[in-house]
Design an enzyme around this catalytic site. Structure first.
Site, PDB file in Angstrom:
ATOM      1  N   HIS A 295       0.857  -1.197   0.000  1.00  0.00           N
ATOM      2  CA  HIS A 295       0.000   0.000   0.000  1.00  0.00           C
ATOM      3  C   HIS A 295       0.883   1.233   0.000  1.00  0.00           C
ATOM      4  CE1 HIS A 295      -3.174   2.824   1.154  1.00  0.00           C
ATOM      5  NE2 HIS A 295      -4.008   1.890   0.776  1.00  0.00           N
TER       6      HIS A 295
ATOM      7  N   ASP B 176      -7.973  -5.186  -0.192  1.00  0.00           N
ATOM      8  CA  ASP B 176      -8.425  -6.046  -1.305  1.00  0.00           C
ATOM      9  C   ASP B 176      -8.061  -7.511  -1.131  1.00  0.00           C
ATOM     10  OD1 ASP B 176      -7.593  -3.208  -3.128  1.00  0.00           O
ATOM     11  OD2 ASP B 176      -9.615  -4.031  -3.003  1.00  0.00           O
TER      12      ASP B 176
HETATM   13  C1  SDX Z   1      -6.190   0.185  -2.951  1.00  0.00           C
HETATM   14  O1  SDX Z   1      -4.415   4.689  -1.981  1.00  0.00           O
HETATM   15  C2  SDX Z   1      -5.363   4.054  -1.396  1.00  0.00           C
HETATM   16  O2  SDX Z   1      -5.769   4.408  -0.317  1.00  0.00           O
HETATM   17  C3  SDX Z   1      -5.917   2.864  -2.178  1.00  0.00           C
HETATM   18  C4  SDX Z   1      -6.950   2.033  -1.435  1.00  0.00           C
HETATM   19  C5  SDX Z   1      -8.212   2.802  -1.195  1.00  0.00           C
HETATM   20  O3  SDX Z   1      -8.951   2.455  -0.238  1.00  0.00           O
HETATM   21  O4  SDX Z   1      -8.525   3.689  -2.025  1.00  0.00           O
HETATM   22  O5  SDX Z   1      -6.424   1.594  -0.182  1.00  0.00           O
HETATM   23  C6  SDX Z   1      -7.351   0.794  -2.248  1.00  0.00           C
HETATM   24  O6  SDX Z   1      -5.917   0.527  -4.073  1.00  0.00           O
HETATM   25  C7  SDX Z   1      -5.315  -0.791  -2.194  1.00  0.00           C
HETATM   26  C8  SDX Z   1      -4.108  -1.286  -3.045  1.00  0.00           C
HETATM   27  C9  SDX Z   1      -4.604  -2.377  -3.994  1.00  0.00           C
HETATM   28  N1  SDX Z   1      -3.553  -2.750  -4.937  1.00  0.00           N
HETATM   29  C10 SDX Z   1      -2.933  -3.941  -4.863  1.00  0.00           C
HETATM   30  O7  SDX Z   1      -3.132  -4.776  -3.974  1.00  0.00           O
HETATM   31  C11 SDX Z   1      -1.969  -4.215  -6.017  1.00  0.00           C
HETATM   32  C12 SDX Z   1      -0.660  -4.812  -5.468  1.00  0.00           C
HETATM   33  N2  SDX Z   1       0.048  -3.753  -4.719  1.00  0.00           N
HETATM   34  C13 SDX Z   1       0.847  -2.885  -5.449  1.00  0.00           C
HETATM   35  O8  SDX Z   1       1.028  -2.954  -6.778  1.00  0.00           O
HETATM   36  C14 SDX Z   1       1.516  -1.766  -4.671  1.00  0.00           C
HETATM   37  O9  SDX Z   1       1.823  -2.216  -3.416  1.00  0.00           O
HETATM   38  C15 SDX Z   1       0.722  -0.492  -4.609  1.00  0.00           C
HETATM   39  C16 SDX Z   1       0.317  -0.040  -5.982  1.00  0.00           C
HETATM   40  C17 SDX Z   1      -0.505  -0.697  -3.789  1.00  0.00           C
HETATM   41  C18 SDX Z   1       1.572   0.578  -3.955  1.00  0.00           C
HETATM   42  O10 SDX Z   1       2.630   0.786  -4.792  1.00  0.00           O
HETATM   43  P1  SDX Z   1       3.745   1.918  -4.493  1.00  0.00           P
HETATM   44  O11 SDX Z   1       3.448   2.623  -3.216  1.00  0.00           O
HETATM   45  O12 SDX Z   1       3.897   2.739  -5.730  1.00  0.00           O
HETATM   46  O13 SDX Z   1       5.036   1.065  -4.220  1.00  0.00           O
HETATM   47  P2  SDX Z   1       5.945   0.409  -5.336  1.00  0.00           P
HETATM   48  O14 SDX Z   1       5.115  -0.165  -6.436  1.00  0.00           O
HETATM   49  O15 SDX Z   1       6.997   1.390  -5.697  1.00  0.00           O
HETATM   50  O16 SDX Z   1       6.593  -0.824  -4.521  1.00  0.00           O
HETATM   51  C19 SDX Z   1       7.720  -0.612  -3.653  1.00  0.00           C
HETATM   52  C20 SDX Z   1       8.480  -1.935  -3.688  1.00  0.00           C
HETATM   53  C21 SDX Z   1       8.884  -2.358  -5.108  1.00  0.00           C
HETATM   54  O17 SDX Z   1      10.009  -3.208  -4.987  1.00  0.00           O
HETATM   55  P3  SDX Z   1      11.514  -2.561  -5.273  1.00  0.00           P
HETATM   56  O18 SDX Z   1      11.441  -1.920  -6.633  1.00  0.00           O
HETATM   57  O19 SDX Z   1      11.716  -1.571  -4.140  1.00  0.00           O
HETATM   58  O20 SDX Z   1      12.422  -3.752  -5.215  1.00  0.00           O
HETATM   59  O21 SDX Z   1       7.619  -2.986  -3.215  1.00  0.00           O
HETATM   60  C22 SDX Z   1       7.403  -3.913  -4.278  1.00  0.00           C
HETATM   61  C23 SDX Z   1       7.753  -3.205  -5.561  1.00  0.00           C
HETATM   62  O22 SDX Z   1       8.123  -4.141  -6.568  1.00  0.00           O
HETATM   63  N3  SDX Z   1       5.969  -4.260  -4.227  1.00  0.00           N
HETATM   64  C24 SDX Z   1       5.473  -5.472  -4.437  1.00  0.00           C
HETATM   65  C25 SDX Z   1       4.088  -5.348  -4.232  1.00  0.00           C
HETATM   66  N4  SDX Z   1       3.776  -4.078  -3.924  1.00  0.00           N
HETATM   67  C26 SDX Z   1       4.943  -3.404  -3.923  1.00  0.00           C
HETATM   68  N5  SDX Z   1       6.075  -6.633  -4.767  1.00  0.00           N
HETATM   69  C27 SDX Z   1       5.264  -7.708  -4.898  1.00  0.00           C
HETATM   70  N6  SDX Z   1       3.915  -7.671  -4.714  1.00  0.00           N
HETATM   71  C28 SDX Z   1       3.299  -6.511  -4.395  1.00  0.00           C
HETATM   72  N7  SDX Z   1       1.976  -6.473  -4.229  1.00  0.00           N
END
Ligand code: SDX
Length: 420
Positions: A302, A359
């Site tokens: 998140h 989710d």
């Molecule tokens: C919602 O904003 C809100 O409040 C949203 C929400 C709401 O109520 O409105 O809470 C609802 O959207 C919840 C989130 C739902 N999405 C997911 O579950 C999709 C999976 N999660 C992600 O793709 C990710 O965690 C985000 C999009 C939610 C957040 O992404 P960020 O903050 O941009 O972080 P990032 O993508 O830069 O990740 C940081 C690191 C990376 O690794 P490195 O490059 O540092 O090595 O964490 C890793 C990412 O690859 N990473 C994951 C991951 N999420 C982040 N690796 C594997 N699986 C994941 N789910």
């Protein structure tokens, strides 16, 4: 003396005011930055940038705290209802029992859509994704309410259209589902509460009170969440004074993305893939950690929560209770539990502070309630609508609010000439 931030650029130092919110959050106010220095800031993904102040929702990502208008999400989920929470978020105070009854009756009175839109829904192919049907029909509502296209809606007009949209999104969602199943539409029943009416319009069957209560809790948990992607989109579109139908349609489109609201559908598809392939969840997590793989642990991570999403905790408990009450054994739940258990101990996830978000378990409950996977994000939109509209109303009623128009830094070609 209020705190100041000092910024030194070359031989010039300026002071910038620091703004503190009621929960102790602090921001550097850069309103005068460009005028005084010629510089702008840049912050990809707005990771560190506050777009506005707001009195609606507060969350603390480090402590896993979520509050609507100061009330903790745990207490609201346990003791309130979706319509009461919607009224609280929209109006800024808990409604009296009479006010709540009137609020619910007004929603019920708006729980219908123009016949022309019923025809439009039927024109979609049965396999159209319901989010596309929802978004396009929400925008199409603008064709039937010309008074609400006015540039400056009055307070009563804003209040009424919010309630109208709460009623009509329920109708559009259920009609999109029924059409996708090749079934006829079921009219809203004013004698039923919001969630029971939704379920009845989806199924045409008598409503199980446990199912309606579980849905009510899920919708409460989705009502608002500060300036997330779809809410920021609603504010962005609404800031141009676009009509409320176009504004909420844009919110639905932003929510559709699998990184945002579409994640609940993506979680189920991920669990089904693991189940179908018969791979163990440990092997799946190995794939997720492989930088060359596109696999993500959907429902984990998140932008703000770097601890447990409090909603995920509540949904996980509700998941166990609903499946037990309904006598549902779901192998996907076992896979989800296994993924969570292993991921929470795996350095890859621990170091990146990746925890289950709202989710991760919600789709399993929706599935147990008989809601098809492609409707999961529509359920998110149903819950989030009051939050979107509360934020839209708050923005428009902020004295001196401005159209949202971020700056940029140009990094393209310079001084090109046509060679003719
Ligand atoms: C919602 O904003 C809100 O409040 C949203 C929400 C709401 O109520 O409105 O809470 C609802 O959207 C919840 C989130 C739902 N999405 C997911 O579950 C999709 C999976 N999660 C992600 O793709 C990710 O965690 C985000 C999009 C939610 C957040 O992404 P960020 O903050 O941009 O972080 P990032 O993508 O830069 O990740 C940081 C690191 C990376 O690794 P490195 O490059 O540092 O090595 O964490 C890793 C990412 O690859 N990473 C994951 C991951 N999420 C982040 N690796 C594997 N699986 C994941 N789910």
């Amino acid at each position: 003396m209020s705190e100041k931030a000092k910024l030194t650029l070359g031989d010039k130092t300026i002071e910038l005011p620091v703004f503190e919110g009621t929960e102790g959050e602090k921001a550097i106010d850069i309103t005068k930055l460009r005028a005084e220095t010629g510089y702008v800031t840049i912050d990809s993904g707005y990771m560190n940038t506050g777009a506005c102040t707001s009195n609606i929702t507060f969350l603390d990502g480090e402590k896993g705290i979520l509050k609507y208008r100061g009330y903790g999400i745990e207490e609201l989920a346990e003791k309130s209802t979706f319509t009461e929470v919607s009224s609280l978020v929209i109006n800024g105070k808990l409604p009296s029992s009479d006010e709540l009854k009137t609020f619910e009756q007004r929603i019920a009175n708006h729980s219908s859509i123009p016949t022309a839109l019923q025809t439009m829904i039927k024109a979609f192919p049965n396999n159209a994704h319901p989010m596309g049907v929802l978004s396009s029909n929400l925008a199409a509502l603008s064709a039937f309410y010309p008074d609400l296209l006015a540039q400056d809606l009055t307070g009563p007009q804003k209040d009424e259209v919010i309630i109208q949209l709460m009623g009509q999104i329920k109708v559009l969602a259920t009609y999109a589902h029924r059409h996708s199943q090749g079934q006829g539409f079921i009219q809203s029943d004013k004698t039923l509460d919001y969630c029971s009416d939704f379920i009845h319009m989806m199924t045409g069957k008598a409503v199980d009170k446990e199912v309606a209560k579980a849905l009510d809790i899920l919708l409460i948990l989705h009502v608002d969440h500060e300036q997330n992607c779809s809410t920021s989109t609603v504010r962005m579109v609404g800031s141009s004074k676009a009509n409320p139908f176009a504004t909420v349609s844009a919110g639905v489109d932003a929510l559709w993305g699998p990184l945002h609201g579409g994640a609940n559908q993506a979680v189920l598809e991920m669990l089904e893939e693991i189940h179908k392939e018969g791979i163990g969840y440990k092997e799946f997590l190995t794939r997720v950690k492989d930088k060359n793989s596109s696999s993500r642990l959907m429902g984990f991570g998140h932008r703000v929560y770097k601890n447990f999403d409090p909603r995920a905790k509540i949904i996980k408990v509700a998941c166990d209770s609903v499946l037990a009450k309904l006598g549902v054994k779901d192998p996907l739940l076992d896979i989800a539990r296994g993924l969570e258990e292993v991921a929470l101990q795996d350095p890859y996830f621990v170091e990146r502070k990746l925890y289950p978000n709202v989710d991760f378990y919600s789709g399993i409950i929706y599935r147990a309630l008989g809601i098809p996977t492609n409707m999961f994000t529509v359920m998110f939109a149903l819950g989030r609508l009051p939050g979107w509209m509360a934020q839209w109303k708050e923005m428009l009623e902020t004295p001196g609010f401005k159209i949202c128009r971020p700056r940029q830094i140009y990094t393209g070609e310079v001084n090109k000439k046509l060679s003719r």
